[in-house]
Structures are given as structure tokens and as C-alpha cells.
Motif scaffolding. Structure first.
Motif, PDB file in Angstrom:
ATOM      1  N   ALA A   3       0.824  -1.207   0.000  1.00  0.00           N
ATOM      2  CA  ALA A   3       0.000   0.000   0.000  1.00  0.00           C
ATOM      3  C   ALA A   3       0.859   1.259   0.000  1.00  0.00           C
ATOM      4  N   TRP A   7       0.682   4.200  -2.770  1.00  0.00           N
ATOM      5  CA  TRP A   7       0.424   5.582  -2.377  1.00  0.00           C
ATOM      6  C   TRP A   7       1.471   6.518  -2.971  1.00  0.00           C
ATOM      7  N   TYR A  38      -3.256   9.544   2.777  1.00  0.00           N
ATOM      8  CA  TYR A  38      -3.128   8.094   2.851  1.00  0.00           C
ATOM      9  C   TYR A  38      -4.226   7.487   3.729  1.00  0.00           C
ATOM     10  N   LYS A  39      -4.582   8.159   4.779  1.00  0.00           N
ATOM     11  CA  LYS A  39      -5.577   7.635   5.724  1.00  0.00           C
ATOM     12  C   LYS A  39      -6.944   7.453   5.064  1.00  0.00           C
ATOM     13  N   ASN A  45      -5.590   1.394   0.430  1.00  0.00           N
ATOM     14  CA  ASN A  45      -5.738   0.693   1.704  1.00  0.00           C
ATOM     15  C   ASN A  45      -6.425  -0.648   1.502  1.00  0.00           C
ATOM     16  N   LYS A  46      -6.043  -1.633   2.328  1.00  0.00           N
ATOM     17  CA  LYS A  46      -6.668  -2.946   2.239  1.00  0.00           C
ATOM     18  C   LYS A  46      -8.139  -2.873   2.600  1.00  0.00           C
ATOM     19  N   ALA A  48     -11.370  -0.275   3.265  1.00  0.00           N
ATOM     20  CA  ALA A  48     -11.860   1.079   3.034  1.00  0.00           C
ATOM     21  C   ALA A  48     -13.374   1.093   3.211  1.00  0.00           C
ATOM     22  N   ARG A 103     -11.288  -0.902  10.308  1.00  0.00           N
ATOM     23  CA  ARG A 103     -10.919   0.514  10.296  1.00  0.00           C
ATOM     24  C   ARG A 103     -11.604   1.311  11.410  1.00  0.00           C
TER      25      ARG A 103
END
Length: 138
Positions: A3, A7, A38-39, A45-46, A48, A103
């Protein structure tokens, strides 16, 4: 590809980027805030979370990224209808994010998003204009 490498590749050259007055926004699906970071990025992201209004403007739709279709981004999503009211929608989001450890850092952001969607779908009470009374001349 990790990831972090993804990014680094797309942070400055994605087709979803919009640059306005020293800020960079992103219009990608599953980005809760619309910020290029990125967040909140839903592509790299794996896991989301995406919250959108339903097509008929009755409720919201929560989309999650699945593990099975990593190389097929279009079919790698699970969608859930949140149509039973805002309280139950908030409960479902918190259960998914916090209890199932999907998350938990995005739980508050997702709750704010779904509350804003439900608030926008609430009918606006029409306010009647006050009519001024005329003075009678007798």
C-alpha cells in the motif's frame, strides 16, 4: 505491491485529484472526507469504507472493500443499504468499524458522513411569509 508503494505512485498523479487554492482534494470512491491523504484513500488501503446517499434519496449505502477480489477493484466491494433510520445506521457503522475491527480510526468520520446525508434528506419545513397588514382608511 504494498500500500505504501501504491500511495507513492498515485499521491501526485491520480485521475481523481482536484487542486484548489493550496489544497488537494480527491473524488475517488470510498474516500470519506474527500481529502487526498493516505488515511482516507480508498484505492490503496486494504480496508476502506464508503458512505453515499442512496439513489432514491431514502437512506444511505455503506460500501466495504472485500479481501477476495484484490485484483478486481470494481467487483471487490460489498454494499449495505442503511434505510432504517439514522440511529440504526450509526449503530451499524459503529458495529462494523469498531466491534469487527474494520478501520476503527474511520468510525467517527463515517458516522458524521451518514448523519449529514440523513440531515440533507430530511424534508424542509416550509416557512410562510408574514403578510403585513394594511391600514384601513375610512
Amino acid at each position: 505491491m504494498s500500500a505504501d508503494l501504491q500511495w507513492l505512485a498515485i499521491r501526485n498523479s491520480s485521475s481523481f485529484l482536484i487542486r484548489q487554492k493550496q489544497k488537494t482534494f480527491s473524488t475517488e470512491p470510498q474516500n470519506l472526507m474527500g481529502i487526498n491523504s493516505y488515511k482516507y484513500n480508498g484505492l490503496v488501503n486494504k480496508r476502506a469504507i464508503g458512505i453515499e446517499a442512496a439513489k432514491d434519496n431514502k437512506g444511505a449505502v455503506m460500501t466495504l472493500k472485500t479481501r477476495k477480489a484484490k485484483n478486481k477493484p470494481a467487483s471487490g466491494r460489498a454494499t449495505f443499504q442503511l434505510v432504517r433510520g439514522p440511529r440504526r445506521a450509526v449503530k451499524a457503522i459503529k458495529k462494523t468499524c469498531i466491534t469487527h475491527h474494520y478501520r476503527p480510526d474511520l468510525a467517527d468520520t463515517a458516522v458524521r458522513r451518514v448523519c449529514a446525508i440523513y440531515r440533507s434528506q430530511k424534508p424542509v419545513a416550509s416557512v410562510q411569509k408574514k403578510r403585513s397588514r394594511r391600514k384601513r382608511t375610512d
